[in-house]
Enzyme design. Structure first.
Site, short mmCIF file in Angstrom:
data_model
loop_
_atom_site.label_atom_id
_atom_site.label_comp_id
_atom_site.label_asym_id
_atom_site.label_seq_id
_atom_site.Cartn_x
_atom_site.Cartn_y
_atom_site.Cartn_z
N ARG A 1 11.50 -1.64 10.72
CA ARG A 1 10.43 -1.28 11.65
C ARG A 1 10.33 -2.29 12.79
NH1 ARG A 1 5.24 0.25 8.06
NH2 ARG A 1 4.28 -1.08 9.63
N LYS B 1 0.84 -1.23 0.00
CA LYS B 1 0.00 0.00 0.00
C LYS B 1 0.86 1.26 0.00
CE LYS B 1 -1.94 -1.02 3.98
NZ LYS B 1 -1.19 -2.25 4.26
N ARG C 1 -0.49 -9.05 12.99
CA ARG C 1 -1.05 -7.95 12.18
C ARG C 1 -1.95 -8.52 11.08
NH1 ARG C 1 4.38 -5.35 10.55
NH2 ARG C 1 3.16 -4.13 9.09
N ARG D 1 12.07 -5.64 4.52
CA ARG D 1 11.76 -4.22 4.25
C ARG D 1 12.70 -3.33 5.07
NH1 ARG D 1 5.89 -1.86 5.26
NH2 ARG D 1 6.17 -2.84 7.30
N ARG E 1 -9.43 1.49 9.15
CA ARG E 1 -9.00 0.13 9.42
C ARG E 1 -10.05 -0.71 10.12
NH1 ARG E 1 -3.17 0.70 8.93
NH2 ARG E 1 -2.15 -1.21 9.44
P1 AP5 Z 1 4.91 -1.63 1.67
O1 AP5 Z 1 4.56 -0.76 0.51
O2 AP5 Z 1 5.70 -1.06 2.79
O3 AP5 Z 1 3.59 -2.36 2.23
P2 AP5 Z 1 2.38 -1.79 3.09
O4 AP5 Z 1 1.15 -2.48 2.62
O5 AP5 Z 1 2.37 -0.30 3.07
O6 AP5 Z 1 2.82 -2.37 4.50
P3 AP5 Z 1 2.71 -1.79 5.97
O7 AP5 Z 1 3.43 -2.79 6.84
O8 AP5 Z 1 3.20 -0.37 6.02
O9 AP5 Z 1 1.21 -1.85 6.22
P4 AP5 Z 1 0.53 -1.82 7.58
O10 AP5 Z 1 -0.86 -1.55 7.14
O11 AP5 Z 1 0.71 -2.98 8.45
O12 AP5 Z 1 1.34 -0.66 8.35
P5 AP5 Z 1 0.93 0.76 8.85
O13 AP5 Z 1 2.16 1.59 8.84
O14 AP5 Z 1 -0.27 1.28 8.15
O15 AP5 Z 1 5.66 -2.91 1.06
C1 AP5 Z 1 6.18 -3.91 1.92
C2 AP5 Z 1 7.54 -4.41 1.38
O16 AP5 Z 1 7.31 -5.05 0.11
C3 AP5 Z 1 8.56 -3.27 1.11
O17 AP5 Z 1 9.84 -3.72 1.44
C4 AP5 Z 1 8.45 -3.04 -0.41
O18 AP5 Z 1 9.66 -2.52 -0.94
C5 AP5 Z 1 8.12 -4.45 -0.89
N1 AP5 Z 1 7.32 -4.43 -2.11
C6 AP5 Z 1 6.23 -3.65 -2.38
N2 AP5 Z 1 5.75 -3.91 -3.61
C7 AP5 Z 1 6.55 -4.90 -4.13
C8 AP5 Z 1 6.57 -5.58 -5.37
N3 AP5 Z 1 5.67 -5.35 -6.34
N4 AP5 Z 1 7.51 -6.52 -5.57
C9 AP5 Z 1 8.44 -6.79 -4.60
N5 AP5 Z 1 8.48 -6.17 -3.40
C10 AP5 Z 1 7.55 -5.22 -3.17
O19 AP5 Z 1 0.49 0.45 10.35
C11 AP5 Z 1 1.41 0.07 11.34
C12 AP5 Z 1 0.72 0.02 12.69
O20 AP5 Z 1 0.22 1.34 13.03
C13 AP5 Z 1 -0.52 -0.88 12.76
O21 AP5 Z 1 -0.19 -2.21 13.07
C14 AP5 Z 1 -1.30 -0.21 13.91
O22 AP5 Z 1 -0.76 -0.55 15.17
C15 AP5 Z 1 -1.04 1.26 13.68
N6 AP5 Z 1 -2.04 1.88 12.80
C16 AP5 Z 1 -1.83 2.44 11.58
N7 AP5 Z 1 -2.97 2.90 11.07
C17 AP5 Z 1 -3.94 2.63 11.98
C18 AP5 Z 1 -5.34 2.85 12.01
N8 AP5 Z 1 -5.98 3.41 10.98
N9 AP5 Z 1 -6.02 2.43 13.12
C19 AP5 Z 1 -5.38 1.87 14.15
N10 AP5 Z 1 -4.06 1.61 14.19
C20 AP5 Z 1 -3.34 1.99 13.10
#
Ligand code: AP5
Length: 209
Positions: free
Chosen positions: A156, A9, A167, A123, A84
């Site tokens: 991270r 994402k 997660r 990552r 979420r």
């Molecule tokens: P990446 O693009 O980083 O994936 P992502 O889907 O953004 O992953 P996240 O881990 O950031 O999602 P998340 O939803 O768990 O985290 P968030 O920060 O929102 O890609 C991942 C890897 O794959 C990278 O290394 C990339 O280079 C590689 N990649 C991508 N595309 C590729 C491809 N085509 N081919 C090969 N490799 C590829 O949330 C973190 C925490 O924050 C949550 O657990 C929660 O505690 C809190 N939080 C955040 N938002 C909320 C909310 N709305 N409500 C409550 N808690 C929240």
């Protein structure tokens, strides 16, 4: 942007932001910022994030409401990682209704859990600008340093295998039900998280026009 943790994402949100010059509103990024600044909200959020739990809605909805006060959202925006759960989705509906904004696309990135675990363990991200890298498929130009700001890349805290698995469970239980809501609204577009890096830009342009 909707989809399981690690589906890509954030990577796509950054590409859409470059393509259409739109701000990315990333709740994960804003929460990590609050954690590193040691604000009250960051201190409270950290204990949930470290375990892979959702941070309480009150905190997250509060930071989103505040973010929507900034004028840059007027020309459009990309929401990454929010909403979420159904409560957050209803809160977002209210914010958008107050401002007369319609969601145009909800992009669901689909990827198998097995690939997600492999990707997240390799990552690396920039603590300063949020740029996302991968040790094999998207390496920075200079080893260990961000291409944009040369900050030292970090892993991270929530990218440990047991936290990743939790997660994924939280996503399946609390976030995946939103897929039906947005499909019923007629705004959901599903894309594969397996599209190779070099084709992501064109894939997104096809969808977004
Ligand atoms: P990446 O693009 O980083 O994936 P992502 O889907 O953004 O992953 P996240 O881990 O950031 O999602 P998340 O939803 O768990 O985290 P968030 O920060 O929102 O890609 C991942 C890897 O794959 C990278 O290394 C990339 O280079 C590689 N990649 C991508 N595309 C590729 C491809 N085509 N081919 C090969 N490799 C590829 O949330 C973190 C925490 O924050 C949550 O657990 C929660 O505690 C809190 N939080 C955040 N938002 C909320 C909310 N709305 N409500 C409550 N808690 C929240």
């Amino acid at each position: 942007m909707l989809g399981p943790p690690g589906s890509g994402k954030g990577t796509r949100a950054q590409i859409i932001s470059e393509l259409y010059k739109l701000p990315v509103i990333t709740t994960g990024g804003m929460l990590r910022g609050a954690v590193s600044e040691g604000t009250d909200c960051g201190v409270e959020a950290q204990s949930y994030m470290d375990k892979g739990e959702l941070v309480p809605d009150k905190i997250v909805n509060g930071i989103v409401r505040e973010r929507f006060q900034k004028p840059d959202v007027e020309k459009g925006f990309i929401l990454d990682g929010y909403p979420r759960n159904m409560f957050q989705a209803e809160f977002l509906d209210k914010i958008l209704a107050e401002r007369g904004i319609d969601l145009t696309h909800v992009i669901l990135v689909v990827l198998d859990d097995r690939i997600i675990v492999q990707r997240l363990s390799k990552r690396r991200s920039c603590p300063k600008c949020g740029a996302i890298y991968h040790l094999e498929s998207k390496q920075p130009k200079k080893h260990g340093l961000c291409d944009n700001c040369e900050a030292k890349l970090v892993q991270r805290d929530d990218d440990k295998e047991e936290v990743i698995k939790h997660r994924l469970e939280v996503y399946a239980k609390q976030t995946a039900p939103l897929i039906k809501k947005y499909r019923d609204q007629g705004v959901l577009v599903e894309i594969s998280g397996e599209v190779p890096f070099d084709n992501i830009r064109d894939n997104l342009k096809e969808i977004l026009g």
